[in-house]
Design a protein around this motif. Structure first.
Motif, mmCIF file in Angstrom:
data_model
loop_
_atom_site.group_PDB
_atom_site.id
_atom_site.type_symbol
_atom_site.label_atom_id
_atom_site.label_comp_id
_atom_site.label_asym_id
_atom_site.label_seq_id
_atom_site.Cartn_x
_atom_site.Cartn_y
_atom_site.Cartn_z
ATOM 1 N N GLY A 180 0.787 -1.220 0.000
ATOM 2 C CA GLY A 180 0.000 0.000 0.000
ATOM 3 C C GLY A 180 0.817 1.268 0.000
ATOM 4 O O GLY A 180 0.322 2.336 0.382
ATOM 5 N N ALA B 93 -3.770 0.555 -4.681
ATOM 6 C CA ALA B 93 -2.982 1.327 -3.723
ATOM 7 C C ALA B 93 -1.562 0.821 -3.616
ATOM 8 O O ALA B 93 -0.644 1.569 -3.227
ATOM 9 C CB ALA B 93 -3.647 1.288 -2.351
ATOM 10 N N ASN B 94 -1.347 -0.426 -3.975
ATOM 11 C CA ASN B 94 -0.003 -1.004 -3.906
ATOM 12 C C ASN B 94 0.824 -0.676 -5.138
ATOM 13 O O ASN B 94 2.029 -0.906 -5.169
ATOM 14 C CB ASN B 94 -0.116 -2.523 -3.736
ATOM 15 N N TYR C 122 -5.374 2.777 0.790
ATOM 16 C CA TYR C 122 -5.140 1.409 1.269
ATOM 17 C C TYR C 122 -5.746 1.212 2.663
ATOM 18 O O TYR C 122 -6.450 0.234 2.923
ATOM 19 C CB TYR C 122 -3.638 1.127 1.284
ATOM 20 N N MET D 43 -6.855 -2.497 -2.922
ATOM 21 C CA MET D 43 -5.529 -2.632 -2.291
ATOM 22 C C MET D 43 -4.452 -2.830 -3.347
ATOM 23 O O MET D 43 -3.318 -2.351 -3.201
ATOM 24 C CB MET D 43 -5.537 -3.800 -1.303
#
Length: 538
Positions: free
Chosen positions: A52, A105-106, A59, A102
């Motif tokens: 994240g 966001a990663n 995240y 996620m």
């Protein structure tokens, strides 16, 4: 293509509802634990995020929302376990959406996120029908590709990153197809196992019903002497009747009957597979036989066969009566023919002019001929008797009716005293034969001392709670030498007696699991019948 089409068109064997509910609860618990673990991992590595890192606030918010939804899903499953397919589908869609956020966001696909997607796809194959599981896999593939495409446009990243997302998405489809093959095979194996389990349970129930009908006591022990099987006959012979059989199953024998367990262990140590036992609290001796059910000494099961010695003796007496009847019947028929000729010749001689000496000899021949004919008639009656057919006999009413019907001429001499509600199991015809013989003997011998003899019939319980019936007379009694041979065949103290009455009476008692005894008295004689079969009072 044909195999894939057949895969999704095949009728899928459904899970048992309880099994499916347990699997869903396990997966729901996994989701809940995963969400809180990811939150803890992110907070612990806040300065240098492991995951994240591209959009930490997105995240964290996605994780928080995911944790809340998983918690609500778990509570819903606990308190409203209905429409599981819809609840599972909703859970998996939420998982895919949360993982997609996620993943965005990663910064794109990673090994960690890929493994989490694999878990979701495989869970769909296990928990959902084939078409729904494939729909979840396609939805996951589309979201992965779309989020990477959107990320490339929003972050002005290299568009070639979509190729990695496409490979990840294609793996979802492959896992879904292979997962369906595996799941169908597992469900088929589960269904076969359930069918075999039902068949085994049915066979066990049938075997238990068969074993329950066997009069011989049966007990099966494992290598640790735990009870695997027991029937009612074994419980009646060696165990407490107050303890239900179901409570004995899988229990150590030593805890239920320490005496029997000790004797069995001693017999096995000495390699003796048969012994006699007098169970505590029981009134009969047992013959115990041990049989090893397999040849592995370390894990050997044993079959314990229990037989009552009284019942074995009863069976022997029945066989002896049957064989004796057949033998004596054939002999009696052979004797009767020449006896009839002798009797007819004596009657013809009586019509001749004979002197007094010859008349006395002829009278002696006729008396002995009649006596021999009576003996033969008794033997033939014995041979014609049917097998023992015990019935429940209420003693008070039955004895009164038996005296009225069979020996009404003796009724003035008989006093009947029977406790209320006494009943026994006995063959009525054989008990009638026994009592008629005892009453006739009692009156005959009592009249030697009294013109108006008194014969008492007493029925009550003894100390062992067995019903006893006494026939007591007021005659001269029996000598010590006569008592020793009292029940032997053809023994009699009367010149015209056959010597078979008491012998047959004792044999009939033993054939009905009873006992005929002579009880010494200060005055007169007493013959006692002890009924050992189970009796019930009203």
């Amino acid at each position: 293509m044909f195999k894939i089409k057949r895969l999704f068109s095949a009728v899928q064997q459904p899970y048992d509802s309880n099994v499916l509910y347990r699997l869903v609860l396990i997966y729901s618990g996994y989701r809940l634990a995963l969400s809180f673990f990811l939150i803890a991992l992110f907070l612990m590595t806040l300065n240098n995020p492991v995951v994240g890192g591209s959009a930490p606030y997105l995240y964290l918010n996605a994780l928080a929302g995911y944790a809340f939804v998983t918690l609500m899903s778990y509570v819903s499953l606990r308190h409203w376990p209905y429409q599981l397919d819809n609840q599972i589908s909703f859970m998996l869609v939420v998982d895919v959406c949360a993982l997609t956020l996620m993943l965005y966001a990663n910064g794109g696909p990673s090994l960690q996120m890929s493994m989490l997607y694999m878990v979701v796809v495989m869970a769909a194959n296990i928990l959902l029908p084939a078409l729904r599981a494939l729909a979840i896999a396609l939805f996951a593939a589309i979201t992965v590709i779309y989020q990477q495409f959107f990320y490339s446009l929003a972050q002005d990243a290299d568009i070639r990153g979509i190729s990695g997302a496409a490979l990840l998405a294609s793996s979802f489809i492959g896992i879904s197809l292979f997962g369906q093959l595996i799941t169908q095979r597992l469900r088929l194996v589960e269904r076969l196992a359930q069918e075999r389990s039902r068949e085994i349970n049915q066979l066990q129930a049938i075997n238990q019903q068969i074993v329950e009908q066997i009069e011989t006591g049966l007990l099966v022990l494992d290598e640790h002497h735990n009870i695997l099987l027991i029937n009612k006959a074994a419980q009646q012979l060696a165990f407490s009747l107050s303890l239900p059989i179901i409570n004995m199953m899988n229990q150590p024998l030593g805890r239920i009957n320490s005496q029997l367990a000790e004797y069995i262990q001693q017999a096995l140590d000495q390699q003796q597979y048969e012994f006699l036992l007098k169970p505590q609290g029981k009134h009969q001796d047992l013959n115990i036989q041990l049989t090893r059910l397999n040849h592995d000494d370390k894990s050997s099961h044993f079959l314990v066969i229990m037989q009552s010695l009284q019942r074995l003796n009863q069976q022997v007496q029945q066989l002896k009566l049957a064989s004796l009847g057949q033998l004596t019947a054939s002999i009696a028929h052979e004797i009767r023919n020449p006896l009839a000729a002798i009797s007819q010749a004596s009657e013809l001689m009586a019509e001749s002019n004979l002197d007094d000496t010859d008349q006395e000899l002829l009278a002696m021949i006729q008396r002995q001929t009649r006596r021999l004919d009576l003996i033969i008639e008794n033997i033939l009656q014995m041979s014609r008797r049917k097998p023992v057919s015990p019935q429940k006999i209420p003693l008070g009413q039955w004895i009164a009716e038996m005296v009225d019907d069979n020996v009404p001429q003796l009724k003035p001499y008989i006093q009947i005293q029977v406790q209320e509600c006494l009943s026994v199991w006995f063959d009525p015809l054989q008990l009638q034969h026994i009592l008629v013989n005892l009453l006739q003997n009692a009156v005959h011998h009592s009249k030697k001392l009294h013109d108006q003899p008194v014969i008492r019939l007493l029925a009550s319980h003894n100390e062992q709670q067995h019903v006893v019936l006494d026939v007591m007379d007021s005659g001269p009694g029996l000598s010590a030498s006569a008592i020793k041979t009292l029940f032997e065949p053809f023994f009699t103290t009367e010149p015209n007696g056959t010597g078979l009455g008491l012998y047959l009476s004792k044999a009939f008692c033993e054939a009905n699991d009873a006992q005929l005894l002579y009880v010494p008295q200060t005055r007169g004689a007493c013959f006692r019948i002890v009924f050992r079969s189970p009796t019930k009072s009203c």
